[in-house]
Scaffold this motif. Structure first.
Motif, PDB file in Angstrom:
ATOM      1  N   GLN A   1     -18.471  -1.438   1.634  1.00 31.20           N
ATOM      2  CA  GLN A   1     -17.756  -2.624   1.201  1.00 31.20           C
ATOM      3  C   GLN A   1     -16.337  -2.593   1.781  1.00 31.20           C
ATOM      4  O   GLN A   1     -15.810  -1.524   2.064  1.00 31.20           O
ATOM      5  CB  GLN A   1     -17.695  -2.679  -0.330  1.00 31.20           C
ATOM      6  N   ALA A   2     -15.755  -3.772   1.940  1.00 29.04           N
ATOM      7  CA  ALA A   2     -14.383  -3.866   2.455  1.00 29.04           C
ATOM      8  C   ALA A   2     -13.613  -4.889   1.629  1.00 29.04           C
ATOM      9  O   ALA A   2     -13.173  -5.921   2.136  1.00 29.04           O
ATOM     10  CB  ALA A   2     -14.398  -4.256   3.924  1.00 29.04           C
ATOM     11  N   PRO A   3     -13.420  -4.623   0.333  1.00 32.02           N
ATOM     12  CA  PRO A   3     -12.800  -5.641  -0.540  1.00 32.02           C
ATOM     13  C   PRO A   3     -11.379  -6.011  -0.133  1.00 32.02           C
ATOM     14  O   PRO A   3     -10.987  -7.180  -0.266  1.00 32.02           O
ATOM     15  CB  PRO A   3     -12.836  -4.983  -1.919  1.00 32.02           C
ATOM     16  N   VAL A   4     -10.594  -5.057   0.343  1.00 32.39           N
ATOM     17  CA  VAL A   4      -9.211  -5.370   0.721  1.00 32.39           C
ATOM     18  C   VAL A   4      -9.186  -6.281   1.941  1.00 32.39           C
ATOM     19  O   VAL A   4      -8.511  -7.322   1.965  1.00 32.39           O
ATOM     20  CB  VAL A   4      -8.416  -4.080   0.989  1.00 32.39           C
ATOM     21  N   ASN A   5      -9.947  -5.898   2.964  1.00 35.78           N
ATOM     22  CA  ASN A   5      -9.959  -6.701   4.184  1.00 35.78           C
ATOM     23  C   ASN A   5     -10.640  -8.051   3.971  1.00 35.78           C
ATOM     24  O   ASN A   5     -10.223  -9.054   4.560  1.00 35.78           O
ATOM     25  CB  ASN A   5     -10.649  -5.924   5.310  1.00 35.78           C
ATOM     26  N   GLN A   6     -11.654  -8.109   3.120  1.00 36.80           N
ATOM     27  CA  GLN A   6     -12.287  -9.394   2.844  1.00 36.80           C
ATOM     28  C   GLN A   6     -11.335 -10.323   2.099  1.00 36.80           C
ATOM     29  O   GLN A   6     -11.269 -11.523   2.375  1.00 36.80           O
ATOM     30  CB  GLN A   6     -13.562  -9.200   2.016  1.00 36.80           C
ATOM     31  N   THR A   7     -10.562  -9.762   1.171  1.00 36.40           N
ATOM     32  CA  THR A   7      -9.567 -10.567   0.465  1.00 36.40           C
ATOM     33  C   THR A   7      -8.520 -11.101   1.429  1.00 36.40           C
ATOM     34  O   THR A   7      -8.138 -12.286   1.362  1.00 36.40           O
ATOM     35  CB  THR A   7      -8.896  -9.734  -0.646  1.00 36.40           C
ATOM     36  N   LEU A   8      -8.045 -10.264   2.336  1.00 30.66           N
ATOM     37  CA  LEU A   8      -7.076 -10.709   3.328  1.00 30.66           C
ATOM     38  C   LEU A   8      -7.656 -11.836   4.180  1.00 30.66           C
ATOM     39  O   LEU A   8      -6.975 -12.828   4.480  1.00 30.66           O
ATOM     40  CB  LEU A   8      -6.638  -9.553   4.219  1.00 30.66           C
ATOM     41  N   PHE A   9      -8.920 -11.688   4.540  1.00 30.48           N
ATOM     42  CA  PHE A   9      -9.573 -12.723   5.345  1.00 30.48           C
ATOM     43  C   PHE A   9      -9.597 -14.055   4.600  1.00 30.48           C
ATOM     44  O   PHE A   9      -9.228 -15.102   5.134  1.00 30.48           O
ATOM     45  CB  PHE A   9     -10.993 -12.289   5.709  1.00 30.48           C
ATOM     46  N   TYR A  10     -10.017 -14.037   3.351  1.00 26.94           N
ATOM     47  CA  TYR A  10     -10.083 -15.267   2.576  1.00 26.94           C
ATOM     48  C   TYR A  10      -8.694 -15.876   2.365  1.00 26.94           C
ATOM     49  O   TYR A  10      -8.519 -17.102   2.399  1.00 26.94           O
ATOM     50  CB  TYR A  10     -10.742 -15.009   1.219  1.00 26.94           C
ATOM     51  N   LEU A  11      -7.696 -15.042   2.133  1.00 26.20           N
ATOM     52  CA  LEU A  11      -6.337 -15.544   1.937  1.00 26.20           C
ATOM     53  C   LEU A  11      -5.823 -16.246   3.193  1.00 26.20           C
ATOM     54  O   LEU A  11      -5.214 -17.321   3.117  1.00 26.20           O
ATOM     55  CB  LEU A  11      -5.402 -14.407   1.547  1.00 26.20           C
TER      56      LEU A  11
ATOM     57  N   ALA B   1       9.759  -5.959   9.402  1.00 20.79           N
ATOM     58  CA  ALA B   1      10.037  -6.151   7.974  1.00 20.79           C
ATOM     59  C   ALA B   1       8.941  -5.573   7.088  1.00 20.79           C
ATOM     60  O   ALA B   1       9.154  -5.391   5.889  1.00 20.79           O
ATOM     61  CB  ALA B   1      10.223  -7.642   7.680  1.00 20.79           C
ATOM     62  N   LEU B   2       7.783  -5.253   7.670  1.00 21.93           N
ATOM     63  CA  LEU B   2       6.731  -4.593   6.894  1.00 21.93           C
ATOM     64  C   LEU B   2       7.209  -3.263   6.321  1.00 21.93           C
ATOM     65  O   LEU B   2       6.743  -2.822   5.270  1.00 21.93           O
ATOM     66  CB  LEU B   2       5.495  -4.363   7.766  1.00 21.93           C
ATOM     67  N   LEU B   3       8.149  -2.632   7.013  1.00 17.61           N
ATOM     68  CA  LEU B   3       8.602  -1.301   6.605  1.00 17.61           C
ATOM     69  C   LEU B   3       9.842  -1.338   5.720  1.00 17.61           C
ATOM     70  O   LEU B   3      10.365  -0.287   5.347  1.00 17.61           O
ATOM     71  CB  LEU B   3       8.886  -0.452   7.855  1.00 17.61           C
ATOM     72  N   GLU B   4      10.287  -2.522   5.365  1.00 20.75           N
ATOM     73  CA  GLU B   4      11.539  -2.628   4.619  1.00 20.75           C
ATOM     74  C   GLU B   4      11.376  -2.425   3.118  1.00 20.75           C
ATOM     75  O   GLU B   4      12.363  -2.204   2.423  1.00 20.75           O
ATOM     76  CB  GLU B   4      12.187  -3.992   4.896  1.00 20.75           C
ATOM     77  N   LYS B   5      10.150  -2.540   2.615  1.00 18.88           N
ATOM     78  CA  LYS B   5       9.927  -2.377   1.182  1.00 18.88           C
ATOM     79  C   LYS B   5       8.770  -1.423   0.942  1.00 18.88           C
ATOM     80  O   LYS B   5       7.750  -1.476   1.639  1.00 18.88           O
ATOM     81  CB  LYS B   5       9.625  -3.732   0.527  1.00 18.88           C
ATOM     82  N   GLU B   6       8.933  -0.574  -0.054  1.00 21.85           N
ATOM     83  CA  GLU B   6       7.907   0.410  -0.370  1.00 21.85           C
ATOM     84  C   GLU B   6       6.586  -0.258  -0.750  1.00 21.85           C
ATOM     85  O   GLU B   6       5.506   0.234  -0.393  1.00 21.85           O
ATOM     86  CB  GLU B   6       8.390   1.304  -1.515  1.00 21.85           C
ATOM     87  N   GLU B   7       6.664  -1.391  -1.448  1.00 20.81           N
ATOM     88  CA  GLU B   7       5.442  -2.086  -1.851  1.00 20.81           C
ATOM     89  C   GLU B   7       4.640  -2.553  -0.639  1.00 20.81           C
ATOM     90  O   GLU B   7       3.406  -2.515  -0.650  1.00 20.81           O
ATOM     91  CB  GLU B   7       5.781  -3.295  -2.740  1.00 20.81           C
ATOM     92  N   ARG B   8       5.346  -2.980   0.391  1.00 21.65           N
ATOM     93  CA  ARG B   8       4.660  -3.416   1.611  1.00 21.65           C
ATOM     94  C   ARG B   8       3.979  -2.235   2.300  1.00 21.65           C
ATOM     95  O   ARG B   8       2.847  -2.345   2.762  1.00 21.65           O
ATOM     96  CB  ARG B   8       5.652  -4.084   2.557  1.00 21.65           C
ATOM     97  N   ILE B   9       4.666  -1.113   2.370  1.00 23.19           N
ATOM     98  CA  ILE B   9       4.095   0.073   3.018  1.00 23.19           C
ATOM     99  C   ILE B   9       2.864   0.554   2.258  1.00 23.19           C
ATOM    100  O   ILE B   9       1.852   0.947   2.859  1.00 23.19           O
ATOM    101  CB  ILE B   9       5.154   1.187   3.130  1.00 23.19           C
ATOM    102  N   ARG B  10       2.931   0.500   0.930  1.00 27.61           N
ATOM    103  CA  ARG B  10       1.776   0.931   0.132  1.00 27.61           C
ATOM    104  C   ARG B  10       0.569   0.041   0.386  1.00 27.61           C
ATOM    105  O   ARG B  10      -0.567   0.522   0.471  1.00 27.61           O
ATOM    106  CB  ARG B  10       2.137   0.920  -1.350  1.00 27.61           C
ATOM    107  N   PHE B  11       0.803  -1.263   0.512  1.00 28.23           N
ATOM    108  CA  PHE B  11      -0.334  -2.145   0.777  1.00 28.23           C
ATOM    109  C   PHE B  11      -0.853  -1.946   2.190  1.00 28.23           C
ATOM    110  O   PHE B  11      -2.067  -1.988   2.434  1.00 28.23           O
ATOM    111  CB  PHE B  11       0.049  -3.606   0.543  1.00 28.23           C
ATOM    112  N   MET B  12       0.047  -1.719   3.140  1.00 29.62           N
ATOM    113  CA  MET B  12      -0.386  -1.385   4.495  1.00 29.62           C
ATOM    114  C   MET B  12      -1.299  -0.169   4.475  1.00 29.62           C
ATOM    115  O   MET B  12      -2.339  -0.145   5.147  1.00 29.62           O
ATOM    116  CB  MET B  12       0.838  -1.081   5.382  1.00 29.62           C
ATOM    117  N   ARG B  13      -0.905   0.836   3.673  1.00 29.88           N
ATOM    118  CA  ARG B  13      -1.699   2.059   3.613  1.00 29.88           C
ATOM    119  C   ARG B  13      -3.071   1.787   2.988  1.00 29.88           C
ATOM    120  O   ARG B  13      -4.076   2.395   3.399  1.00 29.88           O
ATOM    121  CB  ARG B  13      -0.954   3.125   2.823  1.00 29.88           C
ATOM    122  N   ALA B  14      -3.136   0.884   2.018  1.00 23.35           N
ATOM    123  CA  ALA B  14      -4.416   0.554   1.405  1.00 23.35           C
ATOM    124  C   ALA B  14      -5.361  -0.087   2.435  1.00 23.35           C
ATOM    125  O   ALA B  14      -6.558   0.231   2.478  1.00 23.35           O
ATOM    126  CB  ALA B  14      -4.212  -0.383   0.220  1.00 23.35           C
ATOM    127  N   VAL B  15      -4.822  -0.985   3.255  1.00 25.87           N
ATOM    128  CA  VAL B  15      -5.631  -1.603   4.309  1.00 25.87           C
ATOM    129  C   VAL B  15      -6.074  -0.539   5.311  1.00 25.87           C
ATOM    130  O   VAL B  15      -7.244  -0.471   5.708  1.00 25.87           O
ATOM    131  CB  VAL B  15      -4.847  -2.724   5.025  1.00 25.87           C
TER     132      VAL B  15
END
Length: 323
Positions: free
Chosen positions: A302-312, A222-236
């Motif tokens: 720095q790893a702001p995206v991955n650190q945010t994911l960790f905290y979430l 389901a990660l690939l079902e929405k463009e917004e999800r794919i874009r965030f995957m690419r950011a990570v």
């Protein structure tokens, strides 16, 4: 050959059953007495994708015991000790038990996700060969004594640098025996001289798939079902690739397509992190997203995206951050 498996989860059951089927003497150490008793009564059942691919194996080929309070007292027989527990269970208590029971002639085979565990084990057990293992075997525990081998993959294992540059003849023979036994049991194994690259590839894939599926509560596909999800995957993905570059880790851009392929191939799978979050258990975020953050810190990035994911992820069930 003797194989002792610590952990009665999906991979622990699968590897214990395969080793026993391949002719090894197997001891499986479980977390509970109930699981050990059930395995001693009925053996381990391995279910393939179809009804025709079901088999089981039990005593005397497999001995199940509660925890690892008692390792085999048999002297002089080297053992492969398969660590099939998650990183969150590879704590000081377990390492102390390993220090008390593992001998220099034994070998550790480590199936953990994330990074950092090989270094900790090598430091704690400097005389013991420690092997990192990266597997793509698809396994899901059905109950205390049954596992679904949902997808046949392969397993690479090897020593991280600075390990001995050339293994001894005895070491090579031990590796061949393990490959043969597990091969006869239906698992594909190979020794790799580039296991570190394989570990970082798996870390990247886990660092994208696990936290996002856990947060969005979706299956991998389901990660690939929405463009917004794919874009965030690419950011990570892009952030991790930048960190790898700074750390001098070889990471080809083709890993992006491989990541997408993993999502498709495991479309109906629920990631281990999603399962942990659903149960209210602590996840391996500290060693996956957190492992990326620590690598970034060591590389001056720095790893702001991955650190945010960790905290979430840690915040979902109220766990205390270690970063």
């Amino acid at each position: 050959m003797r194989v002792e498996v610590i952990g009665g989860g999906a991979l622990g059951l699968l590897f214990a059953a395969a080793a026993a089927k391949g002719g090894a003497e197997v001891v499986l150490y479980t977390r509970t007495t109930e699981q050990a008793n059930k395995i001693m009564d009925s053996g381990i059942q391995v279910n393939g994708p179809t009804e025709k691919e079901v088999w089981s194996i039990g005593s005397p080929a497999i001995i199940a015991a509660h925890a690892i309070d008692r390792f085999s007292e048999e002297k002089g027989q080297p053992r492969w000790i398969v660590l099939a527990v998650k990183q969150k269970h590879l704590d000081a208590s377990l390492i102390a038990r390993l220090q008390a029971n593992v001998r220099a002639e034994d070998r550790l085979f480590c199936l953990q996700n994330g990074v950092g565990h090989i270094e900790r084990l090598t430091e704690a057990l400097p005389e013991v060969p420690v092997y990192a293992a990266v597997t793509t075997e698809g396994a899901r525990r059905l109950d205390a004594a049954a596992v679904l081998h949902a997808g046949k993959g392969s397993t690479l294992f090897g020593r991280l640098a600075p390990a001995w540059p050339k293994p001894s003849a005895k070491q090579e023979q031990a590796e061949k025996m393990l490959v043969k036994a597990l091969g006869l049991g239906g698992l594909s194994l190979a020794v790799s001289n580039e296991i570190e690259i394989a570990m970082y590839r798996k870390l990247l894939i886990n660092a994208v798939i696990n936290p996002l599926t856990a947060l969005w509560k979706i299956e991998n596909g389901a990660l690939l079902e929405k463009e917004e999800r794919i874009r965030f995957m690419r950011a990570v993905f892009d952030e991790i690739m930048t960190i790898y570059s700074a750390a001098g880790i070889e990471a080809p851009m083709t890993w992006w397509e491989e990541l997408l392929s993993v999502c498709r191939a495991t479309a109906h799978n629920r990631s281990s992190m999603l399962e942990d979050v659903s149960r209210g258990d602590r996840t391996e975020a500290a060693w996956i997203s957190g492992g990326v953050v620590e690598l970034a810190n060591r590389s001056g990035k720095q790893a702001p995206v991955n650190q945010t994911l960790f905290y979430l992820i840690e915040g979902l069930n109220g766990w205390t951050s270690r970063i």
